[in-house]
Design a protein around this motif. Structure first.
Motif, short mmCIF file in Angstrom:
data_model
loop_
_atom_site.label_atom_id
_atom_site.label_comp_id
_atom_site.label_asym_id
_atom_site.label_seq_id
_atom_site.Cartn_x
_atom_site.Cartn_y
_atom_site.Cartn_z
N VAL A 249 0.70 -1.45 0.07
CA VAL A 249 -0.03 0.25 0.19
C VAL A 249 1.00 1.28 -0.20
N ILE A 250 1.50 1.00 1.45
CA ILE A 250 2.75 2.73 0.48
C ILE A 250 3.10 2.67 -0.62
N GLU A 251 4.10 1.36 -1.34
CA GLU A 251 4.62 1.50 -2.54
C GLU A 251 3.22 1.42 -3.47
N LEU A 252 1.67 1.85 -3.55
CA LEU A 252 1.33 2.07 -4.28
C LEU A 252 0.97 3.74 -3.79
N LEU A 253 1.08 4.40 -2.67
CA LEU A 253 0.77 5.77 -2.89
C LEU A 253 1.69 6.16 -2.89
#
Length: 413
Positions: A249-253
């Motif tokens: 999720v952090i990588e996506l954001l």
């Protein structure tokens, strides 16, 4: 009674040559650099003064670890004949490379009080392709790396190299080491000033940081700014964050914000805040091309998001959707919040309309919606698609809404 520091600062003699006025350099460093903001300029001036005083200095570097979201550290390089320093930034991860682990910087950062190398002759224990080989090939004869001690145990490194036959004499090293405590103080002040500016730029943006550093820290202080406003939001983020692992999720954001933010900043927009999975940016109309720049930024962001989605699909992930609302008008730009916790942001009806337009993208099934006020100011009424008037929460009258036509989207890319 003379203190040890005063003894070190007095005139020193180089084997019968003229005195080396280390005290004059020390006095300059203490008293005459207060109006110089940048440490690289001070460092260049210092090196030139050392040469003029009789120290056979031909190359010098300052190595700092810095608090920056992108860079681990910086190197400031002076060489004889240069009037400006060469500044190089280093990525995170460089501290794990073989080159760094075999360097004198590593030794000093890990406690060595000095690393000195005679460069006039190679030694059997020398690491191939090392810094020493490079310096020797460039004609340097002697090299020394020394710690630059800042407060609370923060250690940085300063290095000096000579091209004189025989290298530095003891008297030269005494001059150089006598300056280190003051150089440490002078550099720490500039480094912390730069660090404060970097942290503010990182968290509130370049313009807001300038306002804050200039003293705009009182609650309610601010100005009215006429600006084009862009609000963007990622679609279905709650579902994604529930289904995906945290690191994904952090990588996506981060990927999404890179795709959106870089075009905005490249075209003169200022991102004021990230709001979970959304962002708020303004393009001040003091720039006559502000509206056109905003449209150009959206076009480039759409291309970047499309590229990111191709990568996500190739990795078995879902494509990202987004909504963008654009409006123009006067906004209050300044400090808002509690007595002890402030936010430097923009508020006003124009911002509210941009937010409503962003939310309306879900209903209109269009990723970008623009107000009539913006489209008319940009002079783009004819090449935008008029979707009609839509009622919005909080407003008595519906607002005229426009979207990119296919030709407009291609022109914006």
């Amino acid at each position: 009674m003379q203190t040890s520091s005063e003894a070190m600062a007095g005139p020193l003699h180089d084997s019968g040559a003229r005195p080396i006025d280390s005290k004059g350099i020390l006095d300059w460093l203490i008293m005459e650099t207060r109006d110089q903001r940048f440490i690289d300029n001070i460092f260049v001036d210092l090196c030139e003064r050392l040469v003029q005083a009789g120290v056979p200095l031909a190359r010098a570097t300052l190595h700092f670890r810095i608090h920056h979201p992108q860079w681990l550290g910086a190197r400031i390089l002076w060489r004889k004949g240069l009037t400006e320093a060469d500044i190089r930034m280093f990525d995170y991860g460089v501290e794990d490379t073989t080159q760094y682990l075999n360097s004198p910087l590593y030794a000093v950062n890990n406690g060595a009080s000095q690393v000195r190398k005679n460069l006039e002759a190679a030694t059997d224990d020398e690491v191939p392709n090392s810094l020493y080989e490079e310096l020797r090939a460039d004609g340097f004869t002697d090299y020394v790396a020394l710690p630059l001690e800042h407060t609370l145990g923060k250690r940085h490194v300063v290095t000096f190299a000579s091209d004189r036959e025989g290298g530095f004499e003891t008297v030269h090293l005494e001059v150089l080491t006598s300056l280190l405590p003051v150089l440490a103080l002078v550099s720490e002040i500039r480094l912390k000033n730069r660090m404060a500016r970097t942290l503010l730029e990182t968290y509130v943006g370049p313009h807001a940081s300038e306002q804050i550093l200039a003293g705009a820290t009182t609650r309610g202080s601010g100005v009215t700014v006429n600006a084009a406003i862009l609000i963007c939001d990622l679609r279905d983020f709650t579902k994604l964050s529930d289904l995906w692992p945290r690191d994904d999720v952090i990588e996506l954001l981060n990927g999404y914000f890179d795709a959106m933010s870089e075009p905005i900043e490249r075209h003169g927009g200022e991102i004021l805040k990230f709001m979970g999975d959304g962002l708020l940016a303004i393009f001040p109309l003091s720039n006559p091309r502000a509206c056109e720049n905003l449209l150009q930024a959206i076009g480039e962001a759409e291309v970047a998001i499309a590229t990111l989605n191709q990568e996500n699909l190739a990795r078995g992930r879902e494509a990202l959707g987004y909504g963008i609302g654009v409006n123009v008008g006067d906004v209050m730009y300044g400090n808002i919040g509690s007595r002890r916790r402030l936010d430097f942001t923009v508020i006003g009806p124009a911002v509210n309309i941009a937010s409503r337009l962003e939310n309306l993208t879900k209903q209109a099934k269009r990723p970008v919606l623009l107000s009539r006020a913006f489209v008319e100011l940009a002079g783009r009424t004819r090449d935008m698609e008029h979707l009609g008037a839509f009622p919005v929460k909080g407003l008595d009258d519906p607002i005229d809404v426009f979207a990119f036509s296919s030709s407009t989207a291609q022109a914006a890319e």
